[in-house]
Design an enzyme around this catalytic site. Sequence first.
Site, mmCIF file in Angstrom:
data_model
loop_
_atom_site.group_PDB
_atom_site.id
_atom_site.type_symbol
_atom_site.label_atom_id
_atom_site.label_comp_id
_atom_site.label_asym_id
_atom_site.label_seq_id
_atom_site.Cartn_x
_atom_site.Cartn_y
_atom_site.Cartn_z
ATOM 1 N N TRP A 271 0.696 -1.245 0.126
ATOM 2 C CA TRP A 271 0.054 -0.110 -0.054
ATOM 3 C C TRP A 271 0.867 1.609 -0.184
ATOM 4 C CZ3 TRP A 271 1.915 2.636 4.264
ATOM 5 C CH2 TRP A 271 2.146 1.741 5.135
ATOM 6 N N LYS B 169 -2.688 -8.095 -7.942
ATOM 7 C CA LYS B 169 -3.352 -8.047 -6.800
ATOM 8 C C LYS B 169 -2.938 -6.693 -5.765
ATOM 9 C CE LYS B 169 -3.047 -9.431 -2.899
ATOM 10 N NZ LYS B 169 -3.562 -8.290 -2.228
ATOM 11 N N PRO B 170 -3.458 -5.877 -5.762
ATOM 12 C CA PRO B 170 -3.034 -4.590 -4.844
ATOM 13 C C PRO B 170 -3.361 -4.833 -3.376
ATOM 14 C CG PRO B 170 -5.160 -3.866 -5.728
ATOM 15 C CD PRO B 170 -4.914 -5.409 -6.655
ATOM 16 N N GLY C 16 6.393 -6.658 -0.433
ATOM 17 C CA GLY C 16 5.668 -6.430 0.845
ATOM 18 C C GLY C 16 6.744 -6.863 1.931
ATOM 19 N N GLU D 184 10.709 -8.038 -3.259
ATOM 20 C CA GLU D 184 11.203 -7.002 -2.889
ATOM 21 C C GLU D 184 10.666 -6.775 -1.288
ATOM 22 O OE1 GLU D 184 13.137 -4.751 -4.298
ATOM 23 O OE2 GLU D 184 13.215 -5.501 -6.185
ATOM 24 N N LEU D 185 11.373 -6.972 -0.323
ATOM 25 C CA LEU D 185 11.022 -6.974 1.087
ATOM 26 C C LEU D 185 11.401 -6.153 1.644
ATOM 27 C CD1 LEU D 185 11.405 -10.916 1.219
ATOM 28 C CD2 LEU D 185 9.611 -9.483 0.464
ATOM 29 N N CYS E 226 10.143 1.386 2.556
ATOM 30 C CA CYS E 226 11.122 0.091 2.639
ATOM 31 C C CYS E 226 12.653 0.696 2.633
ATOM 32 C CB CYS E 226 11.103 -0.893 1.508
ATOM 33 S SG CYS E 226 11.199 -0.213 -0.331
ATOM 34 N N GLU F 13 11.630 -2.787 11.393
ATOM 35 C CA GLU F 13 11.096 -1.581 10.695
ATOM 36 C C GLU F 13 10.454 -0.787 11.364
ATOM 37 O OE1 GLU F 13 9.486 -3.634 6.789
ATOM 38 O OE2 GLU F 13 10.700 -2.099 5.851
#
Length: 488
Positions: free
Chosen positions: A160, A184-185, A238, A260-261, A294, A390
Amino acid sequence: MPPSPPSPAPTHPELHRDAYIDGAWVAGSRRFPVHDPFDGAVIAEVTAADEAMVDAAVAAAARAFAAWRHQPAPARGRLLGQLAARMLADEDRLAALCVRENGKPTREAVGEVRYAASFLTWFAGEAERIYGETIPSAHPGQRITVIREPVGPCALITPWNFPYAMLTRKLGPALAAGCTVIAKPAVQTPLCALALAELAHQVGIPAGVFNVIATDEAARIGGRLLAAPQIRKISFTGSTGVGKKILRDAADDLKRVSLELGGNAPFIVLADADLDAAAAGAMIAKFRNTGQSCVAANRFIVEEPALAGFTARFIERISALTVGRGSDPGVDLGPLIDDAAVAKVRHLVADALDRGARLLHGAPPDGKTRLVAPVVLAGITPEMAIWREEIFGPVVAIRAAAGEADALAQANDTDAGLVAYVYTRDGSRRVRFAEALEAGMVGVDEGLVSTAQAPFGGVKHSGLGREGSRHGLDDYTSLKYIATRISG
Ligand code: NAD
């Protein structure tokens, strides 16, 4: 090649709330609400995809793949270029939509639309450069050629925090390569992805090439999408935990996966740094998207002689930040995305203070609102949760370093490895740090590393694969090697 048509005039069609499958808007039997993060007001009720819609989207993507992969690559690129132009022509409307469902300030939302469009423009160009190669053979009378083929229908799962850019960073290379996609958002921000589908429809991207389904049941409906045998590649942006689960699940079917984390970026200020430049860079690295990025600087590591000077300069800039509704003029920091995000930031601040951190600026968030004003904490120690996790909010955690070796050891003491920032005027130190930092990206005297031209991605637990740059195509293509005997 015929020139691209001029950009169309902006239009203001209504919000799309249904799934976009095989070139058509499809309403479902159930809907879920999308909220304005500022006040929780319901913006729209969006169709929740059911199993039949997932299957229909997968079938459409598989059907469309047969023709799309054989379109000349420059023709695919032209459509991507037109989609980029369409986004830019409509940037005010797209930005306003992003402000509503994500909460970010208008200035940043406009920036995101431009950044998102830049991936389409970049991969429009790269489509023309999906080169193969010829290799001298060791065997007489044999020719070796290598071509790049699209991997097949792809599932694109996006978060998001940058609802346009995280999608176009995948959509651009996928379509350029000749893949078809189902996006799929995230449950918080489906409207931006649906708006993009509408523009794709307008520019004539063929039915089934780009499908969007939304859901409030990510594990069940997302899981069905990812498990479909026709899906040959999964690209996920995510959280690290979900990424690991997706990688494990994909093993059964040996699907290609790029991830991509999350990050835990160190922001290192060495004693010889230009402290004004470091403070300016820290503002971008920390506060973009209210810290919900991120690549946000998570751990400030400052060599002792620079500690007081850097902290004072940084706090002076932070004091000028305005917190408020993203659509209000002059706002720098919008609300956090939801109550869970506020609760997490509150926990991290409370844990740090309980364990002896010092509050240098701001106050612990009270949790009564999703607006969180900046907080600066010093005296951080490595066992504090704020150093390990994070933060995803406007909280600065500062720790002193006893010297170069200590700064480097602190920086690399994490499972994450997305990005690291270092500020120093010393040319040798720049090289030493850039090479020794365990991260996929390093900003040297630079607080903003994201750009379509560069390979974005992490090492360690921050992911697999790269997005953007010419390397961004690699994850969407397979090499086919052809050995041809031309004489006995
Ligand atoms: P998230 O993992 O909760 O959700 C990301 C996406 O995965 C959403 O679309 C969600 O619906 C979907 N999802 C969740 N569980 C799923 C499942 N079991 N199966 C299939 N899909 C599933 O992450 P988030 O809270 O939306 O985003 C924040 C995270 O994303 C942070 O960790 C941030 O660092 C990371 N992020 C990384 C990058 C990068 O490029 N490295 C960029 C932006 C955000």
